[in-house]
Design an enzyme around this catalytic site. Sequence first.
Site, PDB file in Angstrom:
ATOM      1  N   SER A  77      -2.209  -0.165   1.175  1.00 43.58           N
ATOM      2  CA  SER A  77      -3.474   0.569   1.862  1.00 43.58           C
ATOM      3  C   SER A  77      -4.099  -0.923   2.876  1.00 43.58           C
ATOM      4  O   SER A  77      -4.962  -0.738   3.717  1.00 43.58           O
ATOM      5  CB  SER A  77      -4.125   0.232   0.605  1.00 43.58           C
ATOM      6  OG  SER A  77      -3.663   1.268  -0.390  1.00 43.58           O
ATOM      7  N   ASP A  92      -4.903   6.335  -6.346  1.00 43.68           N
ATOM      8  CA  ASP A  92      -2.830   5.233  -5.739  1.00 43.68           C
ATOM      9  C   ASP A  92      -2.887   4.881  -7.594  1.00 43.68           C
ATOM     10  O   ASP A  92      -1.113   4.933  -7.447  1.00 43.68           O
ATOM     11  CB  ASP A  92      -4.168   4.329  -5.104  1.00 43.68           C
ATOM     12  CG  ASP A  92      -2.390   3.090  -4.346  1.00 43.68           C
ATOM     13  OD1 ASP A  92      -1.322   4.117  -4.496  1.00 43.68           O
ATOM     14  OD2 ASP A  92      -2.452   2.148  -4.958  1.00 43.68           O
ATOM     15  N   HIS A 150      -2.529   7.065   2.417  1.00 46.62           N
ATOM     16  CA  HIS A 150      -0.832   7.192   2.555  1.00 46.62           C
ATOM     17  C   HIS A 150      -0.765   7.828   0.838  1.00 46.62           C
ATOM     18  O   HIS A 150      -1.933   8.013   0.750  1.00 46.62           O
ATOM     19  CB  HIS A 150       0.160   5.769   2.463  1.00 46.62           C
ATOM     20  CG  HIS A 150      -0.444   4.951   0.842  1.00 46.62           C
ATOM     21  ND1 HIS A 150      -0.320   5.071   0.021  1.00 46.62           N
ATOM     22  CD2 HIS A 150      -1.445   3.668   1.638  1.00 46.62           C
ATOM     23  CE1 HIS A 150      -1.098   4.226  -0.799  1.00 46.62           C
ATOM     24  NE2 HIS A 150      -2.029   3.711   0.094  1.00 46.62           N
ATOM     25  N   HIS A 198       1.306   5.023  -8.717  1.00 48.68           N
ATOM     26  CA  HIS A 198       1.930   3.455  -9.202  1.00 48.68           C
ATOM     27  C   HIS A 198       2.630   4.256 -10.502  1.00 48.68           C
ATOM     28  O   HIS A 198       3.606   3.932 -10.693  1.00 48.68           O
ATOM     29  CB  HIS A 198       1.071   2.419  -9.010  1.00 48.68           C
ATOM     30  CG  HIS A 198       1.231   1.826  -7.573  1.00 48.68           C
ATOM     31  ND1 HIS A 198       2.505   1.769  -6.629  1.00 48.68           N
ATOM     32  CD2 HIS A 198      -0.029   2.202  -7.166  1.00 48.68           C
ATOM     33  CE1 HIS A 198       2.072   1.625  -5.272  1.00 48.68           C
ATOM     34  NE2 HIS A 198       0.226   1.754  -5.223  1.00 48.68           N
TER      35      HIS A 198
HETATM   36 MG    MG Z   1      -7.414   0.831  -1.899  1.00 52.66          MG
HETATM   37 ZN    ZN Z   2      -1.007   1.445  -3.330  1.00 53.56          ZN
END
Ligand code: MG
Ligand code: ZN
Length: 367
Positions: free
Chosen positions: A82, A257, A300, A261
């Site tokens: 990131s 994100d 991403h 994860h």
């Molecule tokens: Mg971030």
């Molecule tokens: Zn990440």
Amino acid sequence: MKSYHISILLFVLILSSGCNDQYRQLASEKKAKNVILLIGDGMGLAQASTAFYFQKEEPNFVRFPVIGLHRNPPSEALITDSAAGATAFSTGYKSYNAAIGVDADSISRETILEIAARKGKSTGLIATSSITHATPASFYAHVPHRNLEEDIASQLPSSPVDFFAGGGLQFFTQREDGANYLDTLASRGYVVNPQKLERPGNLSLEHKYGYLLAPEGMPKMQEGRGDFLPQATQLALDYLGQDKDGFFLMVEGSQIDWGGHDNDAEYVIQETLDFDKAIGVALDFAEKDGNTLVIVTADHETGGMSLSAAKVRMQSDYRHINPTFSTGGHSASLIPVYAYGPGSGFFMGIYQNNEIFGKMLRAFRLK
Ligand code: MG
Ligand code: ZN
């Protein structure tokens, strides 16, 4: 002779192409006074698609007339983190993973937020992580590694950020050097609220505002974060929208994100639906204002998420979705860019992540 005919044909095609007219209109006829960049950290197409399957309302994603894709490898690898991802957006430089506002040689580079401020615009940052986390940090700080969150915090008071909201209080108050950067923020003209997202009685450009509402990251949606992200976005727009010279605002849905994860589909879905609400707030403002470019993208994809069919006795049940993941890390897939408003045409096509910087500057007519 043949090439002459081809040139004429091409010329006629370009003249008669409705698509080209639309592109001209979208891209260059009007300057963007304001830019709102919304980053869903780790939000690939599967994550964004959950907004189409896991809520009753039509998602705000459908309101974008322009879609593009960005290629996101950092300077020294194929898959970005990131920090390098946000630094590509903020500075226009591809850098190494973990870089914050510095290029591949660790040289500080001016960010879009800093440029906008230098040109007289107001600026804001909102995140559901700490405000010192990689994504927001890459817009105001310049450090060689994302883990230096206390250093990042110490750079915020002297940055040109006029409004910020997120977590990260501990990096300002419980520091190894013993300093209290809440005091420093106050001495630099910030009205800091470490308790709640309260609207000041007199929300004026004469003040700067900071909200630090958690020691580190904000709570998950599933833990009762509520409407923090859309409400902070609304508050920032009410404040920044007063600037006749325009503004730059970055809003991050940081925890999409983190759900990726964790390979936790419900976490991803709830964070994505919340982010979609913030997108709605930004688009409502832009529709009314008429001079605001709204860009939604991600740095991403995280988790290699797939909207797989549910499995019943080894068979795929196409009537139900049961998301699956292929990794606990990030993946390399191209990432959608959604654009609305003046300059949105610049965001059609397939391009590198760091080109988004120049596209925003061109929309602002600062390049
Ligand atoms: Mg971030
Ligand atoms: Zn990440």
